[in-house]
Design a protein around this motif. Structure first.
Motif, PDB file in Angstrom:
ATOM      1  N   HIS A  46      19.631 -25.336 -27.449  1.00  0.00           N
ATOM      2  CA  HIS A  46      20.331 -26.225 -28.376  1.00  0.00           C
ATOM      3  C   HIS A  46      21.549 -25.577 -29.003  1.00  0.00           C
ATOM      4  CE1 HIS A  46      17.215 -29.190 -27.969  1.00  0.00           C
ATOM      5  NE2 HIS A  46      16.306 -28.276 -28.237  1.00  0.00           N
ATOM      6  N   GLY A  47      22.055 -24.493 -28.386  1.00  0.00           N
ATOM      7  CA  GLY A  47      23.262 -23.847 -28.886  1.00  0.00           C
ATOM      8  C   GLY A  47      23.087 -23.113 -30.191  1.00  0.00           C
ATOM      9  N   THR A  48      21.877 -22.623 -30.420  1.00  0.00           N
ATOM     10  CA  THR A  48      21.632 -21.861 -31.630  1.00  0.00           C
ATOM     11  C   THR A  48      21.214 -20.440 -31.266  1.00  0.00           C
ATOM     12  OG1 THR A  48      19.338 -22.593 -31.728  1.00  0.00           O
ATOM     13  CG2 THR A  48      20.948 -23.879 -32.968  1.00  0.00           C
ATOM     14  N   ALA A  49      21.299 -19.565 -32.235  1.00  0.00           N
ATOM     15  CA  ALA A  49      20.986 -18.163 -31.975  1.00  0.00           C
ATOM     16  C   ALA A  49      19.484 -17.935 -31.869  1.00  0.00           C
ATOM     17  CB  ALA A  49      21.573 -17.285 -33.080  1.00  0.00           C
ATOM     18  N   ILE A  50      18.708 -18.341 -32.849  1.00  0.00           N
ATOM     19  CA  ILE A  50      17.265 -18.120 -32.830  1.00  0.00           C
ATOM     20  C   ILE A  50      16.563 -19.328 -33.412  1.00  0.00           C
ATOM     21  CG2 ILE A  50      15.396 -16.796 -33.892  1.00  0.00           C
ATOM     22  CD1 ILE A  50      16.905 -14.354 -33.561  1.00  0.00           C
ATOM     23  N   GLY A  51      15.510 -19.733 -32.744  1.00  0.00           N
ATOM     24  CA  GLY A  51      14.625 -20.738 -33.312  1.00  0.00           C
ATOM     25  C   GLY A  51      15.106 -22.164 -33.247  1.00  0.00           C
ATOM     26  N   GLY A  52      16.217 -22.446 -32.631  1.00  0.00           N
ATOM     27  CA  GLY A  52      16.718 -23.805 -32.583  1.00  0.00           C
ATOM     28  C   GLY A  52      16.497 -24.481 -31.260  1.00  0.00           C
ATOM     29  N   GLY A  53      15.713 -23.915 -30.404  1.00  0.00           N
ATOM     30  CA  GLY A  53      15.453 -24.497 -29.095  1.00  0.00           C
ATOM     31  C   GLY A  53      14.794 -23.471 -28.205  1.00  0.00           C
ATOM     32  N   PHE A  54      14.535 -23.862 -26.984  1.00  0.00           N
ATOM     33  CA  PHE A  54      13.900 -22.943 -26.057  1.00  0.00           C
ATOM     34  C   PHE A  54      14.886 -21.861 -25.654  1.00  0.00           C
ATOM     35  CE2 PHE A  54      11.484 -26.859 -25.519  1.00  0.00           C
ATOM     36  CZ  PHE A  54      10.226 -26.372 -25.835  1.00  0.00           C
ATOM     37  N   PRO A  55      14.432 -20.596 -25.631  1.00  0.00           N
ATOM     38  CA  PRO A  55      15.344 -19.508 -25.289  1.00  0.00           C
ATOM     39  C   PRO A  55      15.818 -19.631 -23.854  1.00  0.00           C
ATOM     40  CG  PRO A  55      13.101 -18.698 -25.571  1.00  0.00           C
ATOM     41  CD  PRO A  55      13.086 -20.152 -25.911  1.00  0.00           C
ATOM     42  N   GLY A  56      17.075 -19.397 -23.652  1.00  0.00           N
ATOM     43  CA  GLY A  56      17.639 -19.427 -22.315  1.00  0.00           C
ATOM     44  C   GLY A  56      17.781 -18.025 -21.765  1.00  0.00           C
ATOM     45  N   ALA A  57      18.356 -17.940 -20.601  1.00  0.00           N
ATOM     46  CA  ALA A  57      18.533 -16.645 -19.949  1.00  0.00           C
ATOM     47  C   ALA A  57      19.850 -15.982 -20.356  1.00  0.00           C
ATOM     48  CB  ALA A  57      18.510 -16.833 -18.439  1.00  0.00           C
ATOM     49  N   LEU A  58      20.622 -16.663 -21.176  1.00  0.00           N
ATOM     50  CA  LEU A  58      21.950 -16.182 -21.534  1.00  0.00           C
ATOM     51  C   LEU A  58      21.932 -15.435 -22.862  1.00  0.00           C
ATOM     52  CD1 LEU A  58      25.003 -16.264 -20.847  1.00  0.00           C
ATOM     53  CD2 LEU A  58      25.115 -18.357 -22.173  1.00  0.00           C
ATOM     54  N   PHE A  59      22.600 -14.284 -22.884  1.00  0.00           N
ATOM     55  CA  PHE A  59      22.781 -13.497 -24.105  1.00  0.00           C
ATOM     56  C   PHE A  59      24.270 -13.294 -24.316  1.00  0.00           C
ATOM     57  CE2 PHE A  59      18.537 -12.455 -22.851  1.00  0.00           C
ATOM     58  CZ  PHE A  59      17.846 -12.194 -24.006  1.00  0.00           C
ATOM     59  N   LEU A  60      24.703 -13.318 -25.568  1.00  0.00           N
ATOM     60  CA  LEU A  60      26.077 -12.954 -25.889  1.00  0.00           C
ATOM     61  C   LEU A  60      26.077 -11.478 -26.254  1.00  0.00           C
ATOM     62  CD1 LEU A  60      27.322 -16.029 -27.951  1.00  0.00           C
ATOM     63  CD2 LEU A  60      27.542 -15.578 -25.512  1.00  0.00           C
ATOM     64  N   ALA A  61      27.037 -10.743 -25.725  1.00  0.00           N
ATOM     65  CA  ALA A  61      27.065  -9.292 -25.857  1.00  0.00           C
ATOM     66  C   ALA A  61      27.534  -8.839 -27.230  1.00  0.00           C
ATOM     67  CB  ALA A  61      27.980  -8.696 -24.788  1.00  0.00           C
ATOM     68  N   GLU A  62      26.987  -7.710 -27.648  1.00  0.00           N
ATOM     69  CA  GLU A  62      27.435  -7.049 -28.862  1.00  0.00           C
ATOM     70  C   GLU A  62      28.927  -6.769 -28.753  1.00  0.00           C
ATOM     71  OE1 GLU A  62      26.781  -2.737 -31.020  1.00  0.00           O
ATOM     72  OE2 GLU A  62      25.176  -3.562 -29.786  1.00  0.00           O
ATOM     73  N   GLY A  63      29.658  -7.016 -29.830  1.00  0.00           N
ATOM     74  CA  GLY A  63      31.098  -6.765 -29.854  1.00  0.00           C
ATOM     75  C   GLY A  63      31.948  -7.982 -29.533  1.00  0.00           C
ATOM     76  N   LEU A  64      31.339  -9.085 -29.053  1.00  0.00           N
ATOM     77  CA  LEU A  64      32.090 -10.294 -28.723  1.00  0.00           C
ATOM     78  C   LEU A  64      32.730 -10.868 -29.989  1.00  0.00           C
ATOM     79  CD1 LEU A  64      32.796 -12.280 -26.444  1.00  0.00           C
ATOM     80  CD2 LEU A  64      30.732 -13.544 -27.047  1.00  0.00           C
ATOM     81  N   ALA A  65      34.014 -11.167 -29.922  1.00  0.00           N
ATOM     82  CA  ALA A  65      34.774 -11.653 -31.079  1.00  0.00           C
ATOM     83  C   ALA A  65      34.775 -13.176 -31.142  1.00  0.00           C
ATOM     84  CB  ALA A  65      36.199 -11.134 -31.017  1.00  0.00           C
ATOM     85  N   GLY A  66      34.900 -13.693 -32.374  1.00  0.00           N
ATOM     86  CA  GLY A  66      34.961 -15.131 -32.571  1.00  0.00           C
ATOM     87  C   GLY A  66      35.462 -15.478 -33.959  1.00  0.00           C
ATOM     88  N   VAL A  67      35.454 -16.779 -34.253  1.00  0.00           N
ATOM     89  CA  VAL A  67      35.926 -17.295 -35.531  1.00  0.00           C
ATOM     90  C   VAL A  67      34.810 -18.127 -36.158  1.00  0.00           C
ATOM     91  CG1 VAL A  67      37.624 -18.805 -36.652  1.00  0.00           C
ATOM     92  CG2 VAL A  67      38.305 -17.367 -34.724  1.00  0.00           C
ATOM     93  N   VAL A  68      34.528 -17.896 -37.442  1.00  0.00           N
ATOM     94  CA  VAL A  68      33.515 -18.657 -38.169  1.00  0.00           C
ATOM     95  C   VAL A  68      34.014 -20.092 -38.331  1.00  0.00           C
ATOM     96  CG1 VAL A  68      32.271 -18.901 -40.361  1.00  0.00           C
ATOM     97  CG2 VAL A  68      32.671 -16.617 -39.399  1.00  0.00           C
TER      98      VAL A  68
END
Length: 119
Positions: A20-42
């Protein structure tokens, strides 16, 4: 450190993406992880309940996040049942979670404050 909408941040740890496009607890875990250090905008900030119970659930998530397939789905189901039963309300304090749009195009909601650092 609190972040306002528009703040430039980076991940301080590897984060699993759920169905469901959430980090933890918002849906079934997928196989995809976002890597440490990835930049973004709040792009969003949300205040919510937290405390000891949420810390324990986060610790549980950290321990089982690398389990693939059916066991991962079972753990997520147990976690969702606990959350619905009000486990989050049993702790003291509040938590701030963030919605971040990353440079690779992913938008992830539910990121904890200590998972992010300023750029």
């Amino acid at each position: 450190m609190a972040y306002d909408t528009g703040a430039r941040v980076r991940l301080t740890r590897e984060v699993q993406v759920t169905a469901h496009g959430t980090a933890i607890g918002g849906g079934f875990p997928g196989a995809l992880f976002l890597a440490e250090g990835l930049a973004g905008v709040v792009t969003g900030v949300e205040q919510g309940g937290g405390g000891v119970a949420q810390d324990r659930l986060a610790g549980f998530d950290e321990q089982v996040r690398h389990i693939p397939g059916l066991p991962a789905g079972l753990f997520e189901d147990l976690r969702q049942q606990a959350a619905r039963a009000g486990v989050f309300g049993s702790g003291a304090g509040t938590r701030t979670s963030y919605k971040v749009q990353f440079a690779n195009g992913f938008v992830l909601d539910g990121l904890e404050e200590d998972w992010l650092a300023s750029l």
